[in-house]
Design a protein around this motif. Structure first.
Motif, mmCIF file in Angstrom:
data_model
loop_
_atom_site.group_PDB
_atom_site.id
_atom_site.type_symbol
_atom_site.label_atom_id
_atom_site.label_comp_id
_atom_site.label_asym_id
_atom_site.label_seq_id
_atom_site.Cartn_x
_atom_site.Cartn_y
_atom_site.Cartn_z
ATOM 1 N N SER A 38 17.725 -22.530 33.108
ATOM 2 C CA SER A 38 17.667 -23.884 33.666
ATOM 3 C C SER A 38 18.224 -24.903 32.686
ATOM 4 O O SER A 38 18.992 -25.796 33.061
ATOM 5 C CB SER A 38 16.228 -24.241 34.038
ATOM 6 N N ARG A 39 17.845 -24.782 31.408
ATOM 7 C CA ARG A 39 18.324 -25.743 30.417
ATOM 8 C C ARG A 39 19.832 -25.641 30.229
ATOM 9 O O ARG A 39 20.540 -26.646 30.185
ATOM 10 C CB ARG A 39 17.594 -25.524 29.090
ATOM 11 N N GLU A 40 20.331 -24.412 30.106
ATOM 12 C CA GLU A 40 21.770 -24.249 29.891
ATOM 13 C C GLU A 40 22.564 -24.654 31.129
ATOM 14 O O GLU A 40 23.653 -25.223 31.019
ATOM 15 C CB GLU A 40 22.072 -22.806 29.505
ATOM 16 N N ALA A 41 22.038 -24.364 32.302
ATOM 17 C CA ALA A 41 22.741 -24.745 33.532
ATOM 18 C C ALA A 41 22.805 -26.261 33.667
ATOM 19 O O ALA A 41 23.838 -26.822 34.058
ATOM 20 C CB ALA A 41 22.049 -24.126 34.741
ATOM 21 N N LYS A 42 21.709 -26.942 33.332
ATOM 22 C CA LYS A 42 21.736 -28.408 33.373
ATOM 23 C C LYS A 42 22.706 -28.960 32.332
ATOM 24 O O LYS A 42 23.378 -29.970 32.566
ATOM 25 C CB LYS A 42 20.325 -28.960 33.144
ATOM 26 N N GLY A 43 22.769 -28.301 31.176
ATOM 27 C CA GLY A 43 23.738 -28.725 30.171
ATOM 28 C C GLY A 43 25.168 -28.595 30.670
ATOM 29 O O GLY A 43 26.009 -29.460 30.414
ATOM 30 N N VAL A 100 14.683 -26.053 36.868
ATOM 31 C CA VAL A 100 13.376 -26.266 36.247
ATOM 32 C C VAL A 100 12.671 -24.971 35.879
ATOM 33 O O VAL A 100 12.149 -24.827 34.765
ATOM 34 C CB VAL A 100 12.470 -27.098 37.189
ATOM 35 N N ASP A 101 12.655 -24.016 36.774
ATOM 36 C CA ASP A 101 11.709 -22.909 36.680
ATOM 37 C C ASP A 101 12.248 -21.640 36.037
ATOM 38 O O ASP A 101 11.574 -20.611 36.082
ATOM 39 C CB ASP A 101 11.192 -22.575 38.086
ATOM 40 N N PHE A 102 13.441 -21.684 35.449
ATOM 41 C CA PHE A 102 14.006 -20.461 34.871
ATOM 42 C C PHE A 102 14.299 -20.628 33.382
ATOM 43 O O PHE A 102 15.223 -20.036 32.843
ATOM 44 C CB PHE A 102 15.272 -20.060 35.641
ATOM 45 N N SER A 116 9.615 -10.786 41.197
ATOM 46 C CA SER A 116 10.422 -11.407 40.149
ATOM 47 C C SER A 116 11.765 -11.806 40.752
ATOM 48 O O SER A 116 12.403 -11.006 41.441
ATOM 49 C CB SER A 116 10.635 -10.440 38.983
ATOM 50 N N VAL A 117 12.180 -13.035 40.489
ATOM 51 C CA VAL A 117 13.442 -13.563 41.011
ATOM 52 C C VAL A 117 14.447 -13.660 39.875
ATOM 53 O O VAL A 117 14.143 -14.214 38.815
ATOM 54 C CB VAL A 117 13.236 -14.948 41.651
ATOM 55 N N GLU A 118 15.635 -13.113 40.096
ATOM 56 C CA GLU A 118 16.714 -13.207 39.119
ATOM 57 C C GLU A 118 17.728 -14.240 39.597
ATOM 58 O O GLU A 118 17.934 -14.426 40.796
ATOM 59 C CB GLU A 118 17.392 -11.847 38.934
ATOM 60 N N ILE A 119 18.378 -14.887 38.649
ATOM 61 C CA ILE A 119 19.320 -15.959 38.969
ATOM 62 C C ILE A 119 20.481 -15.917 37.986
ATOM 63 O O ILE A 119 20.319 -15.507 36.835
ATOM 64 C CB ILE A 119 18.611 -17.335 38.915
ATOM 65 N N ARG A 120 21.652 -16.327 38.444
ATOM 66 C CA ARG A 120 22.821 -16.420 37.565
ATOM 67 C C ARG A 120 23.794 -17.438 38.146
ATOM 68 O O ARG A 120 23.773 -17.730 39.349
ATOM 69 C CB ARG A 120 23.511 -15.069 37.405
ATOM 70 N N LEU A 121 24.637 -17.969 37.273
ATOM 71 C CA LEU A 121 25.667 -18.903 37.722
ATOM 72 C C LEU A 121 26.814 -18.131 38.357
ATOM 73 O O LEU A 121 27.261 -17.118 37.821
ATOM 74 C CB LEU A 121 26.209 -19.731 36.558
ATOM 75 N N ARG A 122 27.290 -18.628 39.458
ATOM 76 C CA ARG A 122 28.391 -17.938 40.142
ATOM 77 C C ARG A 122 29.691 -18.060 39.348
ATOM 78 O O ARG A 122 30.501 -17.137 39.343
ATOM 79 C CB ARG A 122 28.567 -18.522 41.536
ATOM 80 N N PRO A 144 3.981 -22.606 25.997
ATOM 81 C CA PRO A 144 4.593 -21.690 26.965
ATOM 82 C C PRO A 144 4.723 -22.373 28.319
ATOM 83 O O PRO A 144 3.825 -23.079 28.759
ATOM 84 C CB PRO A 144 3.609 -20.514 27.011
ATOM 85 N N LYS A 145 5.873 -22.176 28.964
ATOM 86 C CA LYS A 145 6.146 -22.823 30.242
ATOM 87 C C LYS A 145 5.782 -21.882 31.370
ATOM 88 O O LYS A 145 6.067 -20.701 31.332
ATOM 89 C CB LYS A 145 7.625 -23.218 30.349
ATOM 90 N N MET A 146 5.135 -22.443 32.401
ATOM 91 C CA MET A 146 4.806 -21.679 33.597
ATOM 92 C C MET A 146 6.017 -21.656 34.510
ATOM 93 O O MET A 146 6.838 -22.560 34.507
ATOM 94 C CB MET A 146 3.618 -22.325 34.319
ATOM 95 N N CYS A 147 6.099 -20.613 35.321
ATOM 96 C CA CYS A 147 7.226 -20.505 36.245
ATOM 97 C C CYS A 147 7.080 -21.441 37.428
ATOM 98 O O CYS A 147 8.050 -21.784 38.071
ATOM 99 C CB CYS A 147 7.362 -19.067 36.748
#
Length: 562
Positions: free
Chosen positions: A77-82, A71-73, A43-49, A516-519
């Motif tokens: 992903s949606r909020e980061a693109k926003g 795309v894959d989170f 499992s990969v975790e991600i956050r904005l710096r 449902p979206k695939m990773c």
């Protein structure tokens, strides 16, 4: 073993890690690759710096060893693109504002410089043309009494007349559109027309003097009058042929002299425009209960321009003062009244701890504005950095100077840090891919990340010290400390009340029942729409403001104490 790759296709830095690993910084256009033993259980975790609270995760499937931040989170992903879209709009607005401001200032400077050339033209041209043209008329009007007198009059007429004709040919007849940047300024067209007319009149007067002298028995003076052009041409050709270096040197001298005069006029015009438009000494509206801006964070240039514009038009009462470089009072200092009992020969010492190039004249004018506002019963307002209301103050006005020196000493370490191997590693890792376009507060993604790296390199004590100092500008800290020293009440306000609202973006799925979206990353041709919801009108009472009453101290104890 398999490799999992997380690519950053956003415009902002991110941090990624495996569930049990450490956070790794990934800059735009870069990726993070890690070897894993069991892809299906990873499992990969991600956050904005820049906003660690915005985070997400994705469980890697057998077919999804390559992940992309946009795309894959899912929600992340949606909020980061926003956020990327919102930042692009802000950069566009700020870039347009700066460009328009620069164009307006440049236009005003050009017009002021042209006006100066026009004034000089109006003063100098008549001084040269008047006596010479009068000499030409007198040469024609005076009858020759002898052969010698006829020759003298012919020489004077030829010199003055052909000089005017030469000027007419050189400057009056070339086809040239209106150019306010020319040597004649706004009178460019008028001067060219005048030179043409002057050339015709001079030619007519030369014909007249030739006829007069011939009728009076001195026809040989025609050789002097009409032979002058031959002499001129002969002299010019001789100089060009036998002294080419002298000719070039003279032309270069005149070109440099004209350029020097133009630069001098532009500098004078820039100083005048600065004193008239950029310089701001405050404008307090004497009205009881009227809000008055007592302190302002200068790094918000766009909001500052709006504040100054509204203050000059009488819409906003402002006590703040700005005397930038190039204006008359820049670098000027004022002595401290003995009654204040403060150290130093001028206000620079208690304000900054030492003499500063910009001086302290601004503080004298600011104090006068504050006294005017207080006497009129105004409500003083202190504006803080975004989301920093109440932060960044110094202990007291007596310690403001020493605090500023200490803060400058710590901040100067950043230049040394940016020459360090650690910073070079960050550049190699993609730090340079961050945008350097300034936001409304003057910062950029690059400068903010460089600042974060610098702060991380400091000791915990220094890092905490700079963190507590964030919220007010350097001069603001002394301003607020002075208000507290004098016992004046003021409102603390977030500067965001002056910044443009960004609005809200909501992601709307393509269908009422989202699948449902695939990773794993896959091509999705389904349409996506973004709906923009406008912000509610600004409610002054809902903002992060608090009234600081310094004249009265209320001490509350018990379970209800805050």
């Amino acid at each position: 073993m398999a490799v999992v790759s997380v690519g950053n296709d956003l415009q902002t830095p991110i941090e990624v890690k495996l569930r049990r690993g450490d956070w790794q910084v990934v800059y735009p256009q870069r990726s993070w690759d890690v070897d894993v033993s069991d892809v299906g259980a990873t499992s990969v975790e991600i956050r904005l710096r820049e906003n660690p609270a915005l985070k997400g995760s994705c469980k890697v499937t057998d077919g999804s060893s390559e992940l992309w931040a946009s795309v894959d989170f899912e929600t992340f992903s949606r909020e980061a693109k926003g956020r990327d879209r919102a930042e692009a709009r802000e950069l566009g607005r700020e870039g347009k504002r700066r460009e328009e401001a620069q164009m307006r200032t440049g236009k005003m400077i050009t017009e002021a410089a042209t006006q100066k050339r026009s004034e000089q033209c109006w003063k100098r041209v008549p001084i040269f043309i008047g006596p010479c043209f009068a000499l030409l008329i007198l040469s024609v009007a005076i009858p020759p009494g002898s052969a010698l007198g006829a020759k003298v009059l012919a020489i004077l007429a030829a010199v003055s007349g052909w000089s005017f004709i030469s000027l007419s040919v050189a400057y009056g007849w070339p086809r040239q559109v209106y150019d306010p940047d020319s040597v004649w300024g706004y009178y460019n067209v008028s001067v060219r027309f005048g030179l043409r007319l002057l050339g015709f009149l001079s030619l007519a007067l030369l014909v007249l003097i030739t006829v007069q002298h011939a009728l009076q028995g001195f026809p040989r003076t025609a050789a002097i009058v009409w032979g002058a052009p031959v002499y001129y041409v002969f002299i010019i050709v001789a100089v060009r042929v036998f002294c080419p270096q002298t000719t070039q040197a003279a032309q270069e001298h005149f070109r440099k002299e004209f350029q020097r005069l133009r630069e001098q006029q532009r500098e004078e015009a820039q100083r005048e425009i600065g004193n008239r438009t950029i310089r701001f000494e405050g404008k307090v509206v004497c009205e009881r209960g009227r809000p008055c801006v007592a302190s302002w964070p200068g790094k918000y240039a766009g909001a500052w321009d709006s504040l100054v514009s509204q203050s000059r038009s009488g819409q906003v009462s402002a006590a703040v003062v700005f005397l930038p470089e190039g204006t008359d009072d820049y670098g000027q200092c004022d002595s401290i009244p003995e009654a204040e009992g403060l150290p130093g020969t001028c206000w620079c010492t208690p304000l900054y701890g030492e003499q500063k190039p910009w001086g302290c004249r601004w503080f004298t004018k600011w104090r006068q504005n504050i006294e005017t506002a207080v006497e009129s019963g105004a409500e003083l307002e202190v504006y803080y950095f975004q989301n920093h209301v109440g932060k960044g103050k110094v202990e007291s006005f007596d310690t403001a100077g020493d605090d500023n020196l200490h803060r400058e000493k710590v901040n100067k370490k950043q230049s040394d840090f940016e020459d360090s191997p650690e910073f070079e590693q960050a550049l190699d890792a993609g730090l340079g891919n961050l945008s350097k376009e300034p936001h409304g507060d003057g910062s950029s993604q690059y400068s903010r990340e460089a600042r974060r790296l610098f702060l991380a390199s400091l000791s915990q004590t220094e890092r905490e010290y700079l963190a507590t100092a964030e919220g007010l500008g350097n001069s603001q800290k002394a301003e607020v400390a002075w208000l507290e020293k004098k016992g004046y009440a003021y409102w603390e306000v977030d500067v965001s009340t002056w910044l443009p609202g960004e609005g809200v973006e909501n992601y709307v799925p393509a269908s009422a029942e989202p699948q449902p979206k695939m990773c794993s990353r896959q091509e999705d041709d389904s349409p996506m729409s973004l709906s923009t919801v406008p912000l509610r009108p600004f409610d002054y009472n809902l903002q992060a403001e608090c009234c600081v009453e310094l004249a009265t101290v209320v001490h509350v104890e018990g379970p209800n104490a805050v």
